[in-house]
Design an enzyme around this catalytic site. Structure first.
Site, PDB file in Angstrom:
ATOM      1  N   LYS A  66     -11.881  -2.539  11.406  1.00  0.00           N
ATOM      2  CA  LYS A  66     -10.797  -3.037  10.907  1.00  0.00           C
ATOM      3  C   LYS A  66     -10.210  -1.992  10.197  1.00  0.00           C
ATOM      4  O   LYS A  66     -10.820  -1.470   9.805  1.00  0.00           O
ATOM      5  CB  LYS A  66     -11.623  -4.249   9.920  1.00  0.00           C
ATOM      6  CG  LYS A  66     -10.731  -4.842   9.828  1.00  0.00           C
ATOM      7  CD  LYS A  66     -11.170  -6.062   9.130  1.00  0.00           C
ATOM      8  CE  LYS A  66      -9.886  -7.512   8.277  1.00  0.00           C
ATOM      9  NZ  LYS A  66     -10.570  -8.133   7.501  1.00  0.00           N
ATOM     10  N   SER A 141      -9.992 -13.186   8.544  1.00  0.00           N
ATOM     11  CA  SER A 141      -8.837 -11.751   8.718  1.00  0.00           C
ATOM     12  C   SER A 141      -9.125 -10.572  10.022  1.00  0.00           C
ATOM     13  O   SER A 141      -8.507  -9.626  10.248  1.00  0.00           O
ATOM     14  CB  SER A 141      -8.177 -11.558   8.141  1.00  0.00           C
ATOM     15  OG  SER A 141      -9.262 -10.719   6.904  1.00  0.00           O
ATOM     16  N   SER A 165     -13.799 -13.869   6.014  1.00  0.00           N
ATOM     17  CA  SER A 165     -12.953 -12.808   6.815  1.00  0.00           C
ATOM     18  C   SER A 165     -13.875 -12.501   8.113  1.00  0.00           C
ATOM     19  O   SER A 165     -13.091 -11.624   9.735  1.00  0.00           O
ATOM     20  CB  SER A 165     -12.002 -11.641   6.118  1.00  0.00           C
ATOM     21  OG  SER A 165     -10.705 -12.457   5.290  1.00  0.00           O
TER      22      SER A 165
END
Lengths: 457, 93
Positions: A66, A141, A165
């Site tokens: 990420k 997210s 997330s």
């Protein structure tokens, strides 16, 4: 979806270089927008593996990271214009560990700007599309990390979870994602949003691979003062777990029909009961007060001086600072910084922030009470199926989508989202929660029902 | 009730320049979000606040010298650099 075992089988007959080239081509042509940056280094690493020079538990396995996790020499944007050209001079602890175990970092995944969002729609680099329906969101997210797995664009992925997330995109993309116990994985090198809530965690196509990745990334690191200093080694537990259903965590009809089927299946092999969590009524507002408060303080570092977006002309500091932040941050980030600033401003501290921290104590106590009776708790991960891109325009409506995931971060306990098949051809996930540092229980249970789900759903 | 001036004041505290349009939009949104936050007024139970969840206290490390970033590395991401230093905006007029 590609598991570690499947990838290793391929490596027996094919060159890692060819497999990684194929993967990079797929990413290049992909419509998902799962990656912000692809690592040029990946092919070199694959060659190293082919020469027998890359060893470790993850040798030759492509891992997506990420984009809020620092990678030395590879730009790390956090999904923001503010960090569009930022290249970290160091690796996050988890990245050091991946490299030590021979993993091939394939790229940096797309995400909501500074991890603030539930759909990846706030990314400066565009929305991530759901691999099962390109008109829908992949969740957020860590949307890129979820989508790249479901879209065969990586074998493993790292996400981060401040209020859901990891679990939200895992649910929306039909993959497995774990938010570990607070303090199990070092946050060193994770670009901070809300420090007291967030953890880096593993995402993969099956429970077994989540275990493998967690064993690599968990552990001691003195550079994170909230690190618990413990390692993680999975211990399979065959115990007949007592499973609690949380009454306050629900969903719409589409989700609940499937969840009730899940409960019936679990009842066949486990003792199941219901549990009430009265504090959860206040968990969501408490979460948003704490998260935005911490964000307002954390994101004060973006001043356009040492790194990040900068203007050509250096003005007086107050003007320069305000202009840099106006141009560098997106709307949701501004919204959260301002909400946090408001909640922490003089006269409001006791009403909002302190009160929220007290609710946090109540949430923690509710979990303690529940875990004195049950080994594990289950609920739907998300209250809905993946929604259409652009469907949720109002911020508060969007915040409310996190209702089942935020209590976990307030308490700091671990929770995993496990795919429970499809409804209307869209993935559904269930959330399995355990007590502090009881990841092994969660994972043992998840492994057992994963195989049942695969047969039934 | 949140006035438009309140929104500008928060923006100034947060050091984010906002347009009139943004201020109007944020005012409307903040009003419903803050209303939502106000639900916490219902919570009467007085308990100790939880700042962090683990029972960690005073985590110290050995005070040993170690290698930090080189000057070159530290300055690599800055746009305004002069004589090996960061160059910032004026603080005193």
């Amino acid at each position: 979806m590609i598991t570690i075992e499947e990838w290793k089988t391929k490596l027996e007959s094919e060159k890692c270089y060819d497999l990684v080239s194929e993967l990079l081509e797929r990413i290049e042509k992909s419509k998902l927008n799962a990656y912000i940056t692809v690592c040029k280094d990946a092919l070199k690493k694959a060659e190293e593996f082919d020469r027998g020079n890359l060893r470790g538990k993850l040798a030759g396995i492509p891992v997506a990271v990420k984009d809020c996790i620092s990678t030395k020499g590879v730009r790390t944007t956090c999904g923001s214009k503010m960090l569009e050209n930022y290249v970290p001079p160091f690796d996050a602890h988890v990245v050091e560990k991946l490299k030590r175990e021979g993993a091939i970092i394939i790229g940096k995944t797309n995400m909501d700007e500074f991890a603030m969002g539930t759909t990846t729609e706030t990314s400066y680099f565009g929305v991530v599309k759901n691999p099962y329906d390109l008109s829908r969101v992949a969740g957020g997210s860590s949307g890129g990390s979820g989508a790249c797995l479901a879209g065969n664009e990586a074998v493993l992925a790292l996400g981060s979870d401040t209020g859901g997330s990891i679990r939200c995109p895992a649910s929306f993309c039909g993959v497995v994602g774990l938010k570990p116990t607070y303090g199990l994985v070092s946050r060193y090198g994770l670009i901070p949003y809300a420090n007291s809530l967030e953890q880096i965690g593993p995402m993969a196509c099956c429970v077994e691979d989540v275990i493998t990745l967690l064993e690599v990334i968990a552990g001691k690191d003195r550079r994170d003062s909230t690190n618990a200093g413990v390692e993680f080694k999975f211990k399979k537990t065959d115990k007949k777990f007592r499973v609690g259903i949380i009454k306050e965590m629900g969903g719409n009809d589409e989700v609940m029909v499937r969840f009730n089927e899940v409960v019936e299946l679990v009842e066949r092999d486990f003792e199941v009961g219901e549990v009430n969590m009265p504090s959860f009524k206040y968990a969501l507002p408490a979460y948003y007060i704490i998260a935005t408060g911490e964000a307002s303080s954390n994101l004060a570092r973006y001043d356009g001086v040492r790194y990040g977006f900068a203007l050509d002309e250096l003005d007086n500091w107050a003007k320069y600072f305000s202009k840099v932040r106006a141009a560098g941050f997106g709307e949701e980030v501004k919204r959260r910084i301002m909400l946090g600033t408001y909640a922490l401003s003089a006269g409001y501290y006791g009403k909002y922030y302190l009160k929220a921290l007290k609710v946090r104590t109540l949430v923690k106590r509710d979990f303690e009470r529940a875990f004195s009776k049950y080994d594990l708790l289950i609920a739907p991960t998300m209250p809905t199926l993946p929604f259409k891109i652009g469907e949720l325009a109002d911020p508060l409506t969007m915040y409310k989508m996190d209702v089942n995931t935020v209590p976990i971060n307030l308490a700091g306990i671990p929770a995993l989202s496990l795919p429970a098949g499809f409804v209307k051809s869209l993935p559904v996930g269930i959330q399995i929660m355990g007590n502090y540092f009881e990841e092994s229980k969660i994972l043992s249970f998840a492994m057992e029902i994963e195989s049942v789900f695969k047969e039934v759903f | 009730m949140l006035s438009i001036e309140d929104v500008y004041k928060v923006a100034e505290l947060a050091k984010i320049e906002i347009s009139e349009e943004e201020a109007k939009k944020f005012r409307k949104e903040f009003e419903s979000i803050i209303e939502y936050f106000n639900q916490l007024d219902e919570v009467e139970e007085d308990v100790e606040p939880t700042f962090q969840v683990l029972p960690l206290k005073n985590v110290f490390r050995e005070d040993l010298p170690e290698k930090g970033l080189s000057r070159e590395e530290a300055l690599a991401n800055a746009k305004h650099v002069e004589d090996g230093y960061f160059k910032g905006p004026k603080i005193v007029e």
